[in-house]
Scaffold this motif. Structure first.
Motif, PDB file in Angstrom:
ATOM      1  N   THR A  32      46.738 147.038 -79.863  1.00 61.67           N
ATOM      2  CA  THR A  32      47.127 148.171 -80.695  1.00 61.67           C
ATOM      3  C   THR A  32      45.894 149.008 -81.009  1.00 61.67           C
ATOM      4  OG1 THR A  32      48.078 148.842 -82.816  1.00 61.67           O
ATOM      5  CG2 THR A  32      46.941 146.720 -82.756  1.00 61.67           C
ATOM      6  N   ASN A  33      46.035 150.307 -80.938  1.00 64.76           N
ATOM      7  CA  ASN A  33      44.920 151.188 -81.282  1.00 64.76           C
ATOM      8  C   ASN A  33      44.727 151.248 -82.790  1.00 64.76           C
ATOM      9  OD1 ASN A  33      44.015 151.880 -78.798  1.00 64.76           O
ATOM     10  ND2 ASN A  33      44.872 153.929 -78.764  1.00 64.76           N
ATOM     11  N   ALA A  34      43.519 151.571 -83.210  1.00 66.33           N
ATOM     12  CA  ALA A  34      43.227 151.683 -84.639  1.00 66.33           C
ATOM     13  C   ALA A  34      43.886 152.920 -85.226  1.00 66.33           C
ATOM     14  CB  ALA A  34      41.721 151.760 -84.855  1.00 66.33           C
ATOM     15  N   GLY A  35      44.380 152.797 -86.434  1.00 66.61           N
ATOM     16  CA  GLY A  35      44.942 153.923 -87.160  1.00 66.61           C
ATOM     17  C   GLY A  35      43.962 154.423 -88.205  1.00 66.61           C
ATOM     18  N   ASN A  36      44.399 155.405 -88.977  1.00 68.64           N
ATOM     19  CA  ASN A  36      43.530 155.892 -90.042  1.00 68.64           C
ATOM     20  C   ASN A  36      44.311 156.073 -91.347  1.00 68.64           C
ATOM     21  OD1 ASN A  36      45.005 158.067 -89.196  1.00 68.64           O
ATOM     22  ND2 ASN A  36      43.247 159.328 -88.614  1.00 68.64           N
ATOM     23  N   GLN A  37      45.223 155.137 -91.582  1.00 69.90           N
ATOM     24  CA  GLN A  37      45.872 155.031 -92.875  1.00 69.90           C
ATOM     25  C   GLN A  37      45.971 153.552 -93.200  1.00 69.90           C
ATOM     26  OE1 GLN A  37      49.950 156.206 -93.351  1.00 69.90           O
ATOM     27  NE2 GLN A  37      49.562 157.175 -95.315  1.00 69.90           N
ATOM     28  N   TRP A  38      46.260 153.208 -94.486  1.00 70.06           N
ATOM     29  CA  TRP A  38      46.257 151.803 -94.883  1.00 70.06           C
ATOM     30  C   TRP A  38      47.167 150.959 -94.004  1.00 70.06           C
ATOM     31  CZ3 TRP A  38      51.299 151.894 -95.497  1.00 70.06           C
ATOM     32  CH2 TRP A  38      51.916 152.955 -96.150  1.00 70.06           C
ATOM     33  N   GLY A  39      46.781 149.716 -93.868  1.00 64.05           N
ATOM     34  CA  GLY A  39      47.628 148.801 -93.124  1.00 64.05           C
ATOM     35  C   GLY A  39      46.832 147.858 -92.238  1.00 64.05           C
ATOM     36  N   TYR A  40      47.456 146.759 -91.904  1.00 63.09           N
ATOM     37  CA  TYR A  40      46.909 145.779 -90.979  1.00 63.09           C
ATOM     38  C   TYR A  40      47.984 145.534 -89.930  1.00 63.09           C
ATOM     39  CZ  TYR A  40      43.679 144.892 -94.837  1.00 63.09           C
ATOM     40  OH  TYR A  40      42.762 145.030 -95.840  1.00 63.09           O
ATOM     41  N   TYR A  41      47.656 145.723 -88.674  1.00 63.64           N
ATOM     42  CA  TYR A  41      48.676 145.581 -87.639  1.00 63.64           C
ATOM     43  C   TYR A  41      48.122 144.715 -86.517  1.00 63.64           C
ATOM     44  CZ  TYR A  41      46.284 150.079 -87.428  1.00 63.64           C
ATOM     45  OH  TYR A  41      45.362 151.079 -87.528  1.00 63.64           O
ATOM     46  N   GLY A  42      48.892 143.712 -86.182  1.00 65.44           N
ATOM     47  CA  GLY A  42      48.408 142.683 -85.277  1.00 65.44           C
ATOM     48  C   GLY A  42      48.717 142.964 -83.822  1.00 65.44           C
ATOM     49  N   ALA A  43      47.823 142.527 -82.966  1.00 69.77           N
ATOM     50  CA  ALA A  43      48.069 142.542 -81.530  1.00 69.77           C
ATOM     51  C   ALA A  43      48.902 141.318 -81.158  1.00 69.77           C
ATOM     52  CB  ALA A  43      46.746 142.532 -80.775  1.00 69.77           C
ATOM     53  N   GLY A  44      49.556 141.383 -80.012  1.00 70.22           N
ATOM     54  CA  GLY A  44      50.406 140.279 -79.570  1.00 70.22           C
ATOM     55  C   GLY A  44      49.608 139.073 -79.116  1.00 70.22           C
ATOM     56  N   GLY A  45      50.213 137.914 -79.218  1.00 69.46           N
ATOM     57  CA  GLY A  45      49.591 136.686 -78.745  1.00 69.46           C
ATOM     58  C   GLY A  45      49.798 136.494 -77.250  1.00 69.46           C
ATOM     59  N   GLY A  46      48.829 135.896 -76.598  1.00 67.09           N
ATOM     60  CA  GLY A  46      48.933 135.637 -75.160  1.00 67.09           C
ATOM     61  C   GLY A  46      49.805 134.438 -74.851  1.00 67.09           C
ATOM     62  N   ALA A  47      50.365 134.422 -73.662  1.00 67.13           N
ATOM     63  CA  ALA A  47      51.182 133.298 -73.198  1.00 67.13           C
ATOM     64  C   ALA A  47      50.285 132.159 -72.723  1.00 67.13           C
ATOM     65  CB  ALA A  47      52.086 133.750 -72.056  1.00 67.13           C
ATOM     66  N   THR A  48      50.858 130.982 -72.608  1.00 73.26           N
ATOM     67  CA  THR A  48      50.196 129.843 -71.972  1.00 73.26           C
ATOM     68  C   THR A  48      51.025 129.464 -70.754  1.00 73.26           C
ATOM     69  OG1 THR A  48      49.197 129.016 -74.015  1.00 73.26           O
ATOM     70  CG2 THR A  48      49.518 127.426 -72.237  1.00 73.26           C
ATOM     71  N   ASP A  49      50.392 129.291 -69.603  1.00 75.07           N
ATOM     72  CA  ASP A  49      51.193 129.032 -68.399  1.00 75.07           C
ATOM     73  C   ASP A  49      50.481 128.119 -67.407  1.00 75.07           C
ATOM     74  OD1 ASP A  49      49.542 130.711 -66.567  1.00 75.07           O
ATOM     75  OD2 ASP A  49      50.352 132.387 -67.704  1.00 75.07           O
ATOM     76  N   ILE A  50      51.254 127.657 -66.451  1.00 71.17           N
ATOM     77  CA  ILE A  50      50.762 126.846 -65.337  1.00 71.17           C
ATOM     78  C   ILE A  50      51.066 127.602 -64.047  1.00 71.17           C
ATOM     79  CG2 ILE A  50      51.017 124.690 -64.058  1.00 71.17           C
ATOM     80  CD1 ILE A  50      51.667 123.315 -66.677  1.00 71.17           C
ATOM     81  N   ARG A  51      50.034 127.759 -63.202  1.00 71.55           N
ATOM     82  CA  ARG A  51      50.155 128.551 -61.986  1.00 71.55           C
ATOM     83  C   ARG A  51      49.736 127.756 -60.747  1.00 71.55           C
ATOM     84  NH1 ARG A  51      47.865 134.512 -63.830  1.00 71.55           N
ATOM     85  NH2 ARG A  51      48.378 134.320 -66.044  1.00 71.55           N
ATOM     86  N   LEU A  52      50.197 128.227 -59.614  1.00 74.27           N
ATOM     87  CA  LEU A  52      49.803 127.638 -58.344  1.00 74.27           C
ATOM     88  C   LEU A  52      48.679 128.426 -57.688  1.00 74.27           C
ATOM     89  CD1 LEU A  52      53.351 126.839 -56.912  1.00 74.27           C
ATOM     90  CD2 LEU A  52      51.855 125.365 -58.269  1.00 74.27           C
ATOM     91  N   VAL A  53      48.438 129.648 -58.163  1.00 75.11           N
ATOM     92  CA  VAL A  53      47.385 130.518 -57.626  1.00 75.11           C
ATOM     93  C   VAL A  53      46.504 130.972 -58.781  1.00 75.11           C
ATOM     94  CG1 VAL A  53      46.875 132.698 -56.471  1.00 75.11           C
ATOM     95  CG2 VAL A  53      48.821 131.327 -55.722  1.00 75.11           C
ATOM     96  N   GLY A  54      45.198 130.838 -58.632  1.00 79.24           N
ATOM     97  CA  GLY A  54      44.282 131.252 -59.688  1.00 79.24           C
ATOM     98  C   GLY A  54      42.861 131.226 -59.187  1.00 79.24           C
ATOM     99  N   GLY A  55      41.924 131.071 -60.095  1.00 82.48           N
ATOM    100  CA  GLY A  55      40.532 130.983 -59.692  1.00 82.48           C
ATOM    101  C   GLY A  55      39.744 132.230 -60.025  1.00 82.48           C
ATOM    102  N   GLU A  56      38.489 132.239 -59.650  1.00 84.69           N
ATOM    103  CA  GLU A  56      37.577 133.318 -60.020  1.00 84.69           C
ATOM    104  C   GLU A  56      38.012 134.669 -59.459  1.00 84.69           C
ATOM    105  OE1 GLU A  56      33.662 132.251 -58.897  1.00 84.69           O
ATOM    106  OE2 GLU A  56      33.515 130.560 -60.278  1.00 84.69           O
ATOM    107  N   ASP A  57      38.648 134.671 -58.311  1.00 88.50           N
ATOM    108  CA  ASP A  57      39.043 135.926 -57.688  1.00 88.50           C
ATOM    109  C   ASP A  57      40.339 136.481 -58.261  1.00 88.50           C
ATOM    110  OD1 ASP A  57      36.839 135.777 -56.078  1.00 88.50           O
ATOM    111  OD2 ASP A  57      37.896 134.769 -54.447  1.00 88.50           O
ATOM    112  N   TYR A  58      40.967 135.743 -59.166  1.00 85.29           N
ATOM    113  CA  TYR A  58      42.247 136.167 -59.716  1.00 85.29           C
ATOM    114  C   TYR A  58      42.156 136.222 -61.236  1.00 85.29           C
ATOM    115  CZ  TYR A  58      44.335 135.496 -55.121  1.00 85.29           C
ATOM    116  OH  TYR A  58      44.633 135.592 -53.795  1.00 85.29           O
ATOM    117  N   THR A  59      42.106 137.425 -61.779  1.00 91.21           N
ATOM    118  CA  THR A  59      42.166 137.588 -63.224  1.00 91.21           C
ATOM    119  C   THR A  59      43.572 137.233 -63.693  1.00 91.21           C
ATOM    120  OG1 THR A  59      42.736 139.918 -62.945  1.00 91.21           O
ATOM    121  CG2 THR A  59      40.401 139.368 -63.219  1.00 91.21           C
ATOM    122  N   TRP A  60      43.735 137.062 -65.017  1.00 90.22           N
ATOM    123  CA  TRP A  60      45.035 136.607 -65.517  1.00 90.22           C
ATOM    124  C   TRP A  60      46.168 137.543 -65.119  1.00 90.22           C
ATOM    125  CZ3 TRP A  60      48.275 139.519 -68.382  1.00 90.22           C
ATOM    126  CH2 TRP A  60      47.738 140.618 -69.074  1.00 90.22           C
TER     127      TRP A  60
END
Length: 258
Positions: A32-60
């Motif tokens: 979420t981008n920053a605002g300029n009025q009162w408030g606290y707004y949270g970013a979403g939480g990331g998932a947890t997963d198991i994959r068959l393809v990954g490694g240094e050459d593959y970002t999430w």
């Protein structure tokens, strides 16, 4: 000799009205981008997963890596609160097959906003305001991104997941939280797997509960973030949902002969 890859979700970071943006949790949480009025707004939480393809050459977010996921635990949507964290609007919890909708905080009697909807097995979470840009809608693997555009707009990011939750939207005197991402387990009843031929621009759903790799899990249990589940620190006890960062625990079990 087979290698699997485990991507562990991170808690979304809080954005504030003094110019601090909320950064989405690792592995698909919407920012979420920053605002300029009162408030606290949270970013979403990331998932947890198991994959068959990954490694240094593959970002999430590499699509070939994302589509190789055989198990996904959806992340929760970002919340919203006013000064001193009062007048709180919880983010939608990470889902089972479907993510939980976001919630509304309102100062007005005539409420116009509708909550951001949770992600499903075939689509990301979204909201009812058709004038908003497409980045508010969750995608395959990532939550919606809450873009700031007006001085009184405070918004929250969607949770990551099989499909990501939608970003929170805004209205005069109202604001909604982000919704939760959906979960997926190959072999779990109700899941909708994608075809191996799917591309980022053309995701094809097969209607099959088993991943295209042919690998699937037995004796599975899937709970949304508002239900009880084994505690990360002590699996003999159960807690209602999981707050903070995600986690993955693997326990070696006796191999059965079929």
């Amino acid at each position: 000799d087979e290698i699997i890859w485990i991507y562990v979700g991170e808690k979304g970071k809080e954005g504030t009205s003094n110019g601090i943006s909320g950064i989405g949790g690792y592995n698909g949480g919407g920012s979420t981008n920053a605002g300029n009025q009162w408030g606290y707004y949270g970013a979403g939480g990331g998932a947890t997963d198991i994959r068959l393809v990954g490694g240094e050459d593959y970002t999430w977010d590499n699509f070939n890596s994302l589509k190789s996921r055989i198990m996904v635990a959806g992340g929760g949507g970002g919340s919203y609160s006013r000064t001193s964290h009062s007048d709180y609007s919880d983010g939608g919890q990470g889902g089972a097959l479907i993510g939980m909708d976001g919630n509304i905080y309102s100062e007005v009697t005539e409420k116009k906003l509708k909550p951001a909807t949770g992600a499903t097995q075939i689509a990301g979470g979204s909201n009812s305001d058709s004038s908003l840009p497409n980045n508010y809608t969750g995608l395959f693997g990532s939550g919606g991104y809450a873009e700031f555009s007006r001085e009184w707009n405070s918004r929250s990011g969607g949770g990551g997941g099989y499909y990501g939750g939608g970003a929170g939207v805004w209205g005069k005197g109202e604001v909604s939280s982000g919704s939760g991402g959906s979960s997926y387990i190959s072999g779990y009843d109700g899941c909708n797997s994608i075809a191996e031929s799917s591309t980022e621009e053309n995701i094809i759903h097969t209607g099959n509960i088993i991943h295209y790799s042919g690998k699937y899990f037995l004796y599975t249990r899937m709970e949304s973030g508002r239900n009880y589940m084994p505690s990360p620190s002590d699996t003999t006890t159960e807690v209602q949902g999981n707050s903070g960062n995600g986690y993955a625990k693997i326990t070696k079990m006796k191999v059965e002969n079929f």
